[in-house]
Design a protein around this motif. Structure first.
Motif, PDB file in Angstrom:
ATOM      1  N   ASP A  81      51.526  -8.708  66.406  1.00  0.00           N
ATOM      2  CA  ASP A  81      53.222  -8.573  66.390  1.00  0.00           C
ATOM      3  C   ASP A  81      53.521  -7.721  67.666  1.00  0.00           C
ATOM      4  O   ASP A  81      53.681  -6.391  66.996  1.00  0.00           O
ATOM      5  N   LEU A 110      56.425  -6.628  67.438  1.00  0.00           N
ATOM      6  CA  LEU A 110      57.473  -5.666  67.161  1.00  0.00           C
ATOM      7  C   LEU A 110      57.139  -4.555  66.900  1.00  0.00           C
ATOM      8  O   LEU A 110      58.020  -3.683  67.357  1.00  0.00           O
ATOM      9  N   ASP A 111      55.902  -3.954  66.758  1.00  0.00           N
ATOM     10  CA  ASP A 111      55.160  -3.044  66.295  1.00  0.00           C
ATOM     11  C   ASP A 111      54.495  -2.541  67.560  1.00  0.00           C
ATOM     12  O   ASP A 111      53.467  -1.902  67.233  1.00  0.00           O
ATOM     13  N   GLY A 164      63.673   0.294  67.498  1.00  0.00           N
ATOM     14  CA  GLY A 164      64.740  -0.807  66.781  1.00  0.00           C
ATOM     15  C   GLY A 164      66.084  -0.052  67.700  1.00  0.00           C
ATOM     16  O   GLY A 164      67.232  -0.894  67.166  1.00  0.00           O
ATOM     17  N   SER A 183      66.135  -6.282  64.916  1.00  0.00           N
ATOM     18  CA  SER A 183      65.135  -6.530  63.400  1.00  0.00           C
ATOM     19  C   SER A 183      65.011  -7.422  62.705  1.00  0.00           C
ATOM     20  O   SER A 183      65.536  -8.669  63.758  1.00  0.00           O
ATOM     21  N   PRO A 211      62.174  -3.428  65.224  1.00  0.00           N
ATOM     22  CA  PRO A 211      60.956  -3.170  65.988  1.00  0.00           C
ATOM     23  C   PRO A 211      60.548  -1.586  65.747  1.00  0.00           C
ATOM     24  O   PRO A 211      61.257   0.046  65.782  1.00  0.00           O
ATOM     25  N   LEU A 239      61.843  -4.872  72.651  1.00  0.00           N
ATOM     26  CA  LEU A 239      61.907  -5.582  72.593  1.00  0.00           C
ATOM     27  C   LEU A 239      63.008  -7.137  73.027  1.00  0.00           C
ATOM     28  O   LEU A 239      64.298  -6.664  72.425  1.00  0.00           O
TER      29      LEU A 239
END
Length: 700
Positions: free
Chosen positions: A534, A536-537, A548, A626, A632, A637
């Motif tokens: 993933d 986003l993390d 974020g 988001s 995130p 990102l």
């Protein structure tokens, strides 16, 4: 159950409700038109069984309708946009007729089931109106359930007022038509006399004709709209409701052809020549297929360094559909974007065009035709494009891998079999993965841990080691991975290229011989059982920002846009299709996003379909704020292709800093060709190019 599954259940329930109501109407009319009196256990049994079935179907329809309402809170929890028209339009549209049918139709059917029918005038006078009321209530419920289906499958999330008016007229017309057709002949008419009731069959025919003309007229109107872009110039954005800039008149607009950018006078110029052609390609497996190429599959690898000027001359030898060059993910000046019908005319056989721009951003990108691109890219009109930053150290071994499906043959790079490379143990290796296909791809690295060091050309902040996870790439997306070469083989495989494998062999070994011992097929179940990384993390937030949090240059949001991705029946270029839509419309009828230079736009993308949609805004990158309400937790990102999975909601930040008229579309190019495409237009910019026309421009 996720949001995508809830939407599927809602559609199934709506079909079930419509089928139940319609069949209940038919059974009620047929079984109560003249039920014989007497013992229901004799010849009347079939009629009573029909009444039983009508009661059962009415109950199923009521239950299915109520179940749809029960789903609304769960859909709203995902996002209001999953339930917007279901709540504001569908709920009252279906609830009122369903309640009427439950209160009028069910008691009538129960009474008939228990008492039968005695055809004397006294009973008929007493029971006739009750039957009429019951049948009409069931007809209203059936018509509203069909209207609910039309709302989902035809009108979409943002229906026009005229479309809603037509929908309500069809519901009311169905009830009126049923009354005139089923209850329109009074006693005088049956006895041979004349009466107002005796003339109702003519009125029923008139209502039916009016309804048919309304449907036909709406279809013609929709067809004409789908053809409106053919030969039409793209209108300029002349201001929007949130802009603080003064409105710009059409006379003040500048054409996209003048948006050429600037280049340093002393810059190094990298020159390339690409010739589009039709040819037969033989792959390492021995398979031969016809392809449209730039001389090879993929096309020639283009490279440059930051600050250099790239100059590429494109010549079309014999691709009859025409070609262009679009620089996927690269924020070129608008005149160089290569979109037929928006920034240029298609380059037809015998013609040439030169693209020139400064390499102002480093990273991994690719190029492809944007004329009939759904067909052209699939057949091979694509290649890789890498820009290096001289200030950063280069990997000792740099491998570019474009994953593609060529006529059903899965490729990694130029091979559908093993591709050997060598690297010294302990040296640095960088693999640049590019999904040039229209479907998502998953990659697995075996033999060493790795780091994801860049996504869509943007470096990842403080990437960590990854092992035991897949890398997923949406269509058009790129990921750079890096690792230190071990003393053993390292392999890269993709689920989209079953027989292809990239093999990195430690130096000192014969690479082809060592690679020959690697199985062509991936281990059974590896793509089904290995979890996906993933992004986003992944990595760490930038110093001075929270996870974020918008980057400093894009902190003030000046306007907001919502893009609801869905499917409805539409005409696309005059052809009826179950189209892929944006906000209920198919290109060219999708309203554009109109901005002024300097705007910062928050874009919410909602996927209500059962398929992923990699949304790609040309000329810009977006920062992810988001996904499904979660910001995130890792490195910021920044993407140029956002892969929105079914049932997902992404919030993005777009900084309007590259004036022009830009495409924004799904990079599953078949989806784009079937309507999922729109424009991002800057205030005061116009285009002299047209969709279709003498140049046969067809961007997708």
């Amino acid at each position: 159950m996720n949001t995508s599954q809830l939407l599927a259940v809602d559609l199934v329930l709506s079909v079930l409700a419509a089928g139940g109501w319609i069949t209940a109407v038919w059974l009620t009319v047929a079984s109560t038109a003249g039920i014989p009196s007497g013992d229901p256990s004799s010849s009347a049994v079939p009629w009573f069984r029909s009444l039983d079935l009508a009661l059962l179907l009415t109950g199923i329809a009521v239950a299915a309708t109520a179940a749809r309402y029960a789903l609304l809170p769960a859909l709203v929890a995902g996002s209001w946009w999953f339930a917007s028209e279901r709540t504001t339009i569908n709920l009252p549209l279906t609830a009122i007729p369903a309640a009427w049918a439950a209160m009028a139709g069910v008691p009538f059917l129960l009474r008939r089931r228990n008492t039968g029918f005695k055809p004397d005038g006294k009973v008929r006078a007493r029971s006739g109106p009750s039957r009429e009321w019951a049948v009409l209530s069931l007809v209203a419920a059936a018509a509203s359930s069909l209207a609910s289906l039309a709302l989902a499958l035809v009108l979409g999330p943002f229906p026009a007022l005229w479309a809603l008016t037509v929908l309500l007229f069809m519901v009311a017309g169905s009830v009126l038509l049923a009354r005139l057709a089923l209850f329109g002949r009074g006693p005088a008419a049956r006895g041979g006399g004349t009466s107002r009731l005796g003339r109702r069959p003519t009125a029923a025919a008139a209502v039916a004709g009016l309804m048919a003309c309304t449907v036909l007229g709406s279809g013609v109107f929709a067809w004409l709209g789908s053809r409106s872009a053919d030969g039409a110039v793209i209108s300029a954005a002349v201001g929007h409701h949130d802009s603080t800039n003064a409105a710009t008149t059409m006379a003040d607009t500048i054409p996209v052809t003048s948006l050429l950018g600037t280049s340093p006078a002393d810059a190094v110029v990298r020159r390339y020549e690409l010739t589009a052609r039709v040819e037969h390609v033989t792959l390492p497996s021995g398979q031969t297929t016809e392809a449209w190429t730039f001389g090879s599959v993929p096309g020639p690898a283009l490279e440059a360094h930051l600050g250099e000027v790239l100059e590429v001359e494109l010549t079309n030898r014999d691709v009859a559909a025409g070609v262009t060059l679009h620089w996927h993910g690269y924020d070129v000046p608008n005149a160089m974007d290569g979109v037929a019908g928006a920034t240029q005319d298609a380059v037809m056989p015998g013609q040439s065009m030169t693209y020139r721009f400064t390499a102002a951003q480093s990273g991994t990108y690719w190029y492809h035709t944007h004329q009939d691109s759904a067909e052209g890219v699939r057949k091979g009109l694509y290649g890789t494009f890498v820009v290096h930053d001289p200030a950063l150290p280069r990997a000792d071994t740099d491998i570019v891998v474009a994953g593609h499906d060529l006529s059903g043959l899965g490729l990694l790079g130029s091979s559908d079999r093993r591709s050997p490379h060598t690297a010294a143990p302990g040296s640095s290796v960088r693999m640049r993965l590019i999904n040039t296909d229209s479907l998502p791809q998953r990659y697995v690295v075996e033999g060493t841990p790795f780091k994801v060091v860049a996504v869509d050309g943007t470096e990842v902040n403080q990437p960590g080691d990854v092992s035991g996870k897949l890398v997923r790439l949406g269509a058009g997306g790129r990921v750079d991975i890096a690792f230190t070469m071990p003393g053993t083989l390292v392999t890269l495989r993709s689920d989209a290229a079953a027989s292809a494998v990239v093999v990195v062999v430690p130096s000192g070994h014969d690479a082809p011989e060592a690679a020959a011992g690697v199985p062509e097929k991936a281990p059974a179940g590896v793509f089904a059982t290995t979890p996906v990384l993933d992004l986003l993390d992944y990595g760490k937030p930038m110093v001075g920002t929270r996870a974020g949090q918008p980057l400093p240059q894009a902190t003030t949001i000046t306007r907001e846009e919502v893009l609801v991705l869905d499917r409805q029946f539409r005409f696309v270029d005059g052809v009826p299709r179950y189209a892929f839509t944006v906000n209920g419309a198919a290109y060219p009828l999708v309203p554009s996003i109109d901005v002024a230079e300097g705007d910062t736009v928050k874009v919410t993308v909602v996927n209500r379909t059962a398929e992923p949609h990699p949304m790609h805004p040309h000329g810009h990158h977006v920062q992810v704020l988001s996904r499904n309400g979660t910001a995130p937790g890792g490195s910021p990102l920044v993407l140029d292709t956002v892969d929105v999975l079914p049932g997902e909601v992404w919030e993005l930040l777009l900084h309007a800093d590259n004036p022009g008229i830009w495409m924004d579309h799904c990079h599953n190019l078949d989806h784009a060709a079937e309507g999922m495409m729109m424009l991002l237009k800057y205030q005061g910019v116009s285009s002299p190019f047209v969709h279709g026309g003498h140049a046969h421009n067809k961007p997708e």
